[in-house]
Every structure is written in structure tokens, then in C-alpha cells.
Enzyme design. Structure first.
Site, mmCIF file in Angstrom:
data_model
loop_
_atom_site.group_PDB
_atom_site.id
_atom_site.type_symbol
_atom_site.label_atom_id
_atom_site.label_comp_id
_atom_site.label_asym_id
_atom_site.label_seq_id
_atom_site.Cartn_x
_atom_site.Cartn_y
_atom_site.Cartn_z
ATOM 1 N N ASP A 81 69.908 11.931 51.311
ATOM 2 C CA ASP A 81 70.304 12.623 50.085
ATOM 3 C C ASP A 81 71.521 13.524 50.289
ATOM 4 O O ASP A 81 71.784 13.996 51.393
ATOM 5 C CB ASP A 81 69.155 13.530 49.604
ATOM 6 C CG ASP A 81 68.013 12.745 48.985
ATOM 7 O OD1 ASP A 81 67.960 11.518 49.178
ATOM 8 O OD2 ASP A 81 67.163 13.368 48.316
ATOM 9 N N ASP A 82 72.198 13.790 49.187
ATOM 10 C CA ASP A 82 73.199 14.864 49.053
ATOM 11 C C ASP A 82 74.558 14.563 49.674
ATOM 12 O O ASP A 82 75.401 15.451 49.745
ATOM 13 C CB ASP A 82 72.682 16.207 49.625
ATOM 14 C CG ASP A 82 71.423 16.686 48.921
ATOM 15 O OD1 ASP A 82 71.040 16.074 47.910
ATOM 16 O OD2 ASP A 82 70.811 17.667 49.386
ATOM 17 N N HIS A 142 71.733 10.433 42.285
ATOM 18 C CA HIS A 142 71.096 11.713 42.634
ATOM 19 C C HIS A 142 71.711 12.838 41.783
ATOM 20 O O HIS A 142 71.756 13.986 42.222
ATOM 21 C CB HIS A 142 71.285 11.979 44.131
ATOM 22 C CG HIS A 142 70.363 13.013 44.717
ATOM 23 N ND1 HIS A 142 69.014 13.068 44.466
ATOM 24 C CD2 HIS A 142 70.611 14.054 45.574
ATOM 25 C CE1 HIS A 142 68.469 14.081 45.133
ATOM 26 N NE2 HIS A 142 69.417 14.700 45.803
ATOM 27 N N HIS A 179 73.576 18.088 41.216
ATOM 28 C CA HIS A 179 72.344 18.467 41.922
ATOM 29 C C HIS A 179 71.605 19.644 41.278
ATOM 30 O O HIS A 179 71.210 20.600 41.968
ATOM 31 C CB HIS A 179 72.657 18.796 43.395
ATOM 32 C CG HIS A 179 71.480 18.633 44.318
ATOM 33 N ND1 HIS A 179 70.613 19.675 44.600
ATOM 34 C CD2 HIS A 179 71.025 17.585 45.023
ATOM 35 C CE1 HIS A 179 69.681 19.254 45.452
ATOM 36 N NE2 HIS A 179 69.910 17.978 45.719
ATOM 37 N N HIS A 237 68.519 13.971 54.943
ATOM 38 C CA HIS A 237 69.725 14.467 54.273
ATOM 39 C C HIS A 237 70.952 14.292 55.160
ATOM 40 O O HIS A 237 70.917 14.652 56.326
ATOM 41 C CB HIS A 237 69.558 15.948 53.903
ATOM 42 C CG HIS A 237 68.521 16.171 52.849
ATOM 43 N ND1 HIS A 237 67.170 16.011 53.098
ATOM 44 C CD2 HIS A 237 68.635 16.497 51.538
ATOM 45 C CE1 HIS A 237 66.490 16.242 51.969
ATOM 46 N NE2 HIS A 237 67.363 16.546 51.014
#
Length: 200
Positions: free
Chosen positions: A17-18, A68, A72, A163
Site C-alpha cells: 500500500d501507499d 487506494h 488517502h 507498505h
């Protein structure tokens, strides 16, 4: 929220993620290339704008890029219109950079409410969670903690969360390197979330 897929195949989906991140995403790509596996990257629009070439490279190597959101946020705190904007703005950017629309979605902070859920249903996105949340790699709890808690979540059809974006991700990279090596030696296939969903 889909955390695992019922399947008799020895297959797991490892997700990040991210990102994308210019330091850590390439290291993930290298680990998966050596293991001949595929990963799923739940990317944030703001980060993709900063690293468009990285996005293209991830897609060109056959990994999956999931939605995603663009900035965020906690989706449960947004109106439906703002929520849709976050999802669609990111969707358009992914399509623009890779030529493909994302087909899987993970809410930031795994936070959602009924409104988010209905919206994703309308858009046709499955909402993807993970089995190894106890690993908490985002808190940098140490390589052995990340590894140990992720091992607990391993079985046929597991989805795992890590991540590659925001902050120092060196512990994550180290843990994932060891985990990938263990999984491949145990005969697990490393597949994308979409591939895993098809095995259900």
C-alpha cells in the site's frame, strides 16, 4: 472486506500500500522478479503523480495496480460525492498511466462505512483486506515481528498487507524478502489479488 479466498491451490496474494515510492517499490519489484512471482500494489494518486514512470514499470512487469484513493483519506468521514471523487480520480490516473482500469480496491486505513460499501458495489470493486494485520508493518515494529505475524496468516488463498510507501520501509523490505523466499520454497505461488479471486 475480502481477507482471503477459499481455494485448494497453494497460492497467496502479497499486497503493498501507499506507493509508489522511488526507493522501496523497485526493491519489491526485484524480490518478486527473483521469485518469479506477482504482487498487487494499492497505489495512491498523489504518489503516482510524483512517480509516473514507476507506475508504468510496475504494470509493464505484470503486477497488479489496485485503487487506494487519490489522497488517502478516511472514507467514512467523507460525503458520498467526495468519496466517489477520491475513487474515480485515482481510477482515471491509473488508466491514463497503464492503459488499464483498476479492478480491486482497498480503503485507506481499511476504514469504510455503509456508504463506502454501497459506492464500491455500484462501481463493481471488491473491497480487499488482509489476514496479517497484526504484523503492523506500517508501525515499523521490527523485522522479526512483521515476519512472525505474517507467517500466522499464511494458508491457501491468503491476502497479506505490507507498505512500500510513506516513511522508512526498510524493515518491510527485509521481512518480505525473507517471507517470499520461505513461501516459494514451500511451493506457494505468488499471484495478484485478481488472479487469487479467480481461484475462488
Amino acid at each position: 472486506m475480502i481477507n482471503e479466498v477459499p481455494t485448494s491451490r497453494k497460492a497467496v496474494a502479497i499486497t503493498f500500500d501507499d506507493g509508489p515510492n522511488p526507493i522501496y517499490t523497485p526493491q519489491v519489484l526485484e524480490i518478486f522478479s527473483e521469485a518469479a512471482g506477482k504482487a498487487t500494489f494499492f497505489m495512491i494518486g498523489e504518489q503516482m503523480k510524483k512517480n509516473p514512470e514507476m507506475v508504468k514499470q510496475v504494470a509493464a512487469l505484470g503486477h497488479e495496480i489496485g485503487n487506494h484513493t487519490f489522497t488517502h483519506p478516511k472514507l467514512s468521514q467523507l460525503s458520498n460525492i467526495e468519496c466517489l471523487e477520491e475513487i474515480e480520480q485515482n481510477e482515471e490516473l491509473i488508466e491514463e498511466l497503464t492503459g488499464r482500469k483498476p479492478v480491486v480496491f482497498r480503503p485507506p486505513y481499511l476504514d469504510y462505512n455503509q456508504g463506502t460499501f454501497s459506492l464500491l458495489e455500484q462501481k463493481g470493486y471488491p473491497m480487499i483486506g488482509a489476514l496479517n494485520l497484526e504484523a503492523k508493518d506500517w508501525e515499523q515494529p521490527g523485522v522479526s515481528h512483521i515476519l512472525e505475524k505474517s507467517r500466522d496468516g499464511i494458508k491457501n488463498g491468503s491476502i497479506l498487507i505490507f507498505h512500500d510507501g510513506y516513511g522508512d520501509r526498510s524493515q518491510t523490505i527485509e521481512a518480505v524478502r525473507m517471507l517470499v523466499s520461505e513461501l516459494t520454497s514451500q511451493g506457494y505461488q505468488l499471484v495478484t489479488v485478481s488472479e487469487l479471486l479467480k481461484l475462488a
